[in-house]
Design a protein around this motif. Structure first.
Motif, PDB file in Angstrom:
ATOM      1  N   THR A  58       0.846  -1.193   0.000  1.00 27.54           N
ATOM      2  CA  THR A  58       0.000   0.000   0.000  1.00 27.54           C
ATOM      3  C   THR A  58       0.884   1.247   0.000  1.00 27.54           C
ATOM      4  O   THR A  58       1.859   1.328   0.752  1.00 27.54           O
ATOM      5  CB  THR A  58      -0.892   0.019   1.255  1.00 27.54           C
ATOM      6  N   ASP A  90      -1.692  -5.393   0.200  1.00 26.59           N
ATOM      7  CA  ASP A  90      -2.630  -4.280   0.184  1.00 26.59           C
ATOM      8  C   ASP A  90      -4.042  -4.829   0.059  1.00 26.59           C
ATOM      9  O   ASP A  90      -4.268  -5.846  -0.602  1.00 26.59           O
ATOM     10  CB  ASP A  90      -2.326  -3.372  -1.014  1.00 26.59           C
ATOM     11  N   THR A  92      -6.736  -2.278  -0.335  1.00 29.31           N
ATOM     12  CA  THR A  92      -7.459  -1.025  -0.505  1.00 29.31           C
ATOM     13  C   THR A  92      -7.978  -0.803  -1.913  1.00 29.31           C
ATOM     14  O   THR A  92      -8.722   0.154  -2.146  1.00 29.31           O
ATOM     15  CB  THR A  92      -6.562   0.171  -0.136  1.00 29.31           C
ATOM     16  N   TRP A 145      -1.233   2.049  -4.708  1.00 32.86           N
ATOM     17  CA  TRP A 145      -0.477   0.801  -4.593  1.00 32.86           C
ATOM     18  C   TRP A 145       0.853   0.938  -5.314  1.00 32.86           C
ATOM     19  O   TRP A 145       0.944   1.592  -6.360  1.00 32.86           O
ATOM     20  CB  TRP A 145      -1.278  -0.349  -5.209  1.00 32.86           C
TER      21      TRP A 145
END
Length: 219
Positions: A58, A90, A92, A145
């Protein structure tokens, strides 16, 4: 004689992950299955081929141009007939989408396995590229990312994966075969499938489960 890459792909494509993982268990390799949440976008899809690993993290402060260039550089490095295996580090955003799928499919990549997210799901399915992912989201990876490395050894929730290990995925999940065990696991999985076919026939003919186990040594 060492099997060719085409022969390996055809033969691994004819066995199933349950047989592969049973053989790995018997060989003492009991942590070779990726998280159960990683499933195919297209029901019935299978993915088979040597792994090409990708690792990221992330990074919500990364410059968007730097972010996209690094992602595209990585996509261009995935070899034909390999399976790109992502540990994005990650949760997200979507780490894969339709244009990426189209590019990899055109260049002969065998499939993608992501311990993370995918978007453009209908279009990815239409591309014909087998993709297994943990979740779906429309949120873009660019500026959220960062791709760190590719082609090296990674770990996904306790499962070690190196480029050149063999990946087999189906409706049950994804198994990873260590490179030095590929031929052994394949031969033993093929033999196990043959035995299970005999057991299935015997059970259909009325044989009791315990009797089948005692006769065939498997169930």
């Amino acid at each position: 004689m060492t099997p060719s890459s085409d022969d390996l792909r055809t033969r691994f494509g004819a066995v199933y992950t349950a047989a592969v993982t049973d053989v790995l268990d018997d060989l003492g390799h009991r942590r070779q299955t990726l998280p159960a949440e990683i499933v195919p976008l297209e029901p019935g899809a299978r993915v088979v081929g040597p792994a090409f690993t990708v690792e990221g993290r992330t990074n919500h402060s990364i410059d968007p141009d730097v972010s996209i260039r690094r992602i595209l550089e990585m996509l261009g490095a995935v070899p034909a007939r390999h399976v790109a295996v992502y540990e994005p580090g990650d949760a997200t955003c979507a780490h894969f989408g339709e244009l990426s799928a189209t590019s990899l499919q055109v260049h002969g990549v065998a499939g993608v396995v992501i311990n993370g997210g995918c978007r453009d799901v209908d279009l990815v399915r239409a591309s014909g590229l087998p993709v297994f992912a943990r979740y779906r989201t429309p949120q873009d990876a660019v500026s959220r990312w960062e791709v760190l490395e590719w082609g090296h050894a990674i770990e996904i929730e306790g499962v070690s994966i190196a480029t050149g290990d063999y990946v087999v995925g189906d409706a049950d999940g994804v198994a990873v075969v260590p490179r030095d065990l590929i031929e052994t696991v394949l031969a033993e999985a093929e033999a196990l499938v043959g035995t299970e076919n005999l057991i299935r026939d015997a059970v259909r003919d009325g044989m009791k489960p315990l009797a089948a186990y005692e006769q065939f040594g498997k169930f």
